[in-house]
Design a protein around this motif. Structure first.
Motif, PDB file in Angstrom:
ATOM      1  N   ILE A  83      -8.766 -10.357  -6.145  1.00  0.00           N
ATOM      2  CA  ILE A  83      -9.567  -9.324  -6.822  1.00  0.00           C
ATOM      3  C   ILE A  83      -9.565  -8.086  -5.935  1.00  0.00           C
ATOM      4  O   ILE A  83      -9.437  -8.170  -4.713  1.00  0.00           O
ATOM      5  N   ALA A 118      -4.599  -6.355  -8.772  1.00  0.00           N
ATOM      6  CA  ALA A 118      -5.447  -7.463  -9.207  1.00  0.00           C
ATOM      7  C   ALA A 118      -6.586  -6.988 -10.109  1.00  0.00           C
ATOM      8  O   ALA A 118      -7.012  -7.715 -11.005  1.00  0.00           O
ATOM      9  N   ARG A 120      -9.969  -6.652 -11.727  1.00  0.00           N
ATOM     10  CA  ARG A 120     -11.129  -7.563 -11.737  1.00  0.00           C
ATOM     11  C   ARG A 120     -10.736  -9.008 -11.449  1.00  0.00           C
ATOM     12  O   ARG A 120     -11.600  -9.830 -11.167  1.00  0.00           O
ATOM     13  N   GLY A 121      -9.418  -9.328 -11.530  1.00  0.00           N
ATOM     14  CA  GLY A 121      -9.005 -10.677 -11.182  1.00  0.00           C
ATOM     15  C   GLY A 121      -7.671 -11.070 -11.763  1.00  0.00           C
ATOM     16  O   GLY A 121      -7.385 -10.797 -12.936  1.00  0.00           O
ATOM     17  N   ARG A 150     -11.271  -0.848  -9.280  1.00  0.00           N
ATOM     18  CA  ARG A 150     -11.231  -2.267  -8.926  1.00  0.00           C
ATOM     19  C   ARG A 150     -11.762  -3.193 -10.012  1.00  0.00           C
ATOM     20  O   ARG A 150     -11.554  -4.409  -9.927  1.00  0.00           O
ATOM     21  N   HIS A 151     -12.424  -2.678 -11.032  1.00  0.00           N
ATOM     22  CA  HIS A 151     -12.914  -3.526 -12.124  1.00  0.00           C
ATOM     23  C   HIS A 151     -12.001  -3.464 -13.341  1.00  0.00           C
ATOM     24  O   HIS A 151     -12.328  -4.025 -14.385  1.00  0.00           O
ATOM     25  N   LEU A 274      -9.865 -12.218  -1.429  1.00  0.00           N
ATOM     26  CA  LEU A 274     -10.761 -11.458  -2.296  1.00  0.00           C
ATOM     27  C   LEU A 274     -11.279 -10.228  -1.561  1.00  0.00           C
ATOM     28  O   LEU A 274     -11.774 -10.338  -0.428  1.00  0.00           O
ATOM     29  N   ALA A 285     -16.701 -14.605  -7.469  1.00  0.00           N
ATOM     30  CA  ALA A 285     -15.255 -14.666  -7.675  1.00  0.00           C
ATOM     31  C   ALA A 285     -14.707 -16.026  -7.252  1.00  0.00           C
ATOM     32  O   ALA A 285     -13.832 -16.595  -7.923  1.00  0.00           O
ATOM     33  N   ARG A 299     -11.412 -15.097 -16.455  1.00  0.00           N
ATOM     34  CA  ARG A 299     -11.124 -14.102 -15.409  1.00  0.00           C
ATOM     35  C   ARG A 299      -9.761 -14.329 -14.767  1.00  0.00           C
ATOM     36  O   ARG A 299      -9.056 -13.373 -14.433  1.00  0.00           O
TER      37      ARG A 299
END
Length: 326
Positions: A83, A118, A120-121, A150-151, A274, A285, A299
């Motif tokens: 993430i 990445a 959010r994942g 990042r989200h 992460l 996460a 996710r």
């Protein structure tokens, strides 16, 4: 690539509070880390270092090989999560097959850039493919994503059209950002640069830098001489802001990476694979990944085509993850 340390420490890898002026140059020696267990291929990890956590948004740097992968399994990094970062895969020799939860399936080869955001994942795996060349040598680095990015949704890019130019005694490939007026097509989210420089034996090559960037020179093979420092393979020489040129010297044919960017302005907490901002985000996460591994979770979509078991997350420490001094 995955950080497979069984007890990864939390790392405060940036601070927005004032810090003392960085030194003009600082040599970071790498530590040897097994990739996939004690009998696996070792990597040389120079970033993060206890003295320096980041260079611009670059927050992780591994050099692997040259390793003989003609027998055995070669590189085998099972599905694992990320993430809040981009992975940057660059090869000197050999091949690595990248698969991820988006359905991407690419064999990364020398001169081609694998770039995964990445967001959010995302889960991915990296393995030596069937019919691979006998030698594997390259690097993987991570770039921290800023808050605004990042989200977002995960993404994978593969670039085989990177700009290449020459300097006296050197050939330069631009991986990210702009160098000497040549711009990479790779998507970046903070002021950033990355380039491979191939030096001929006896060369003295001046490379232009941005004065508002901090930079790092990462040796991939033969020793380099930079600003009076001997930079061995896997080591990274940090260069503080205010420098507009670096002169690279070598007695033998050599390859290196130059990375850089404006000092990252956000506080980060990095644990295992992460990159987040605080303890609760990392814990959530990790829980999402463990659920995805055993039951499935939206996710972290499964890595299509990779039938091996996914990598379990290390146990969290018995105390809250907390930022450490930079």
């Amino acid at each position: 690539m995955s950080n497979q340390e069984s007890r990864p420490g939390e790392q405060r890898i940036c601070t927005a509070r004032p810090v003392p002026e960085p030194p003009a140059a600082e040599l970071l020696a790498p530590r040897r880390v097994p990739l996939g267990g004690p009998r696996a291929m070792p990597v040389l990890r120079s970033l993060p270092d206890r003295r320096r956590r980041m260079i611009g948004a670059w927050c992780f740097a591994d050099v692997f090989g040259p390793a003989d992968v003609s027998e055995g399994e070669g590189m085998q990094v099972p599905p694992h999560p990320h993430i809040g970062l981009q992975t940057v895969t660059w090869l000197v020799r050999g091949a690595v097959r990248h698969r991820d939860g988006l359905g991407s399936d690419r064999v990364v080869r020398p001169g081609r850039l694998g770039l995964m955001a990445a967001g959010r994942g995302i889960a991915h795996s990296e393995r030596s493919p069937v019919g691979r060349p006998p030698v594997l040598h390259g690097a993987q680095m991570w770039v921290a994503l800023p808050e605004a990015e990042r989200h977002g949704p995960p993404r994978f890019e593969y670039h085989d059209d990177l700009p290449v130019f020459t300097l006296p005694g050197a050939r330069v490939t631009v991986l990210a950002g702009q160098v000497h007026g040549h711009r990479s097509p790779a998507r970046t989210h903070t002021p950033l640069m990355g380039a491979e420089v191939v030096l001929a034996a006896g060369a003295t090559a001046p490379l232009a830098l941005r004065g508002d960037f901090e930079h790092g020179v990462l040796a991939l093979d033969a020793p380099l001489r930079v600003l009076g420092h001997q930079v061995e393979a896997g080591a990274l020489l940090y260069l503080g802001p205010g420098r507009e040129e670096v002169v690279l010297r070598t007695d033998r044919d050599a390859r290196l990476l130059v990375i850089g960017g404006t000092p990252f302005a956000e506080d980060l907490l990095m644990w295992w694979n992460l990159v987040g901002r605080d303890h609760d985000e990392i814990v959530a996460a990790r829980a999402d990944w463990e659920r995805a591994r055993t039951e499935g979770d939206a996710r972290f979509a499964p890595v299509a085509g990779d039938t091996g078991p996914a990598l379990p997350a290390p146990e969290l420490p018995g105390v809250r993850l907390r930022p450490r001094p930079p």
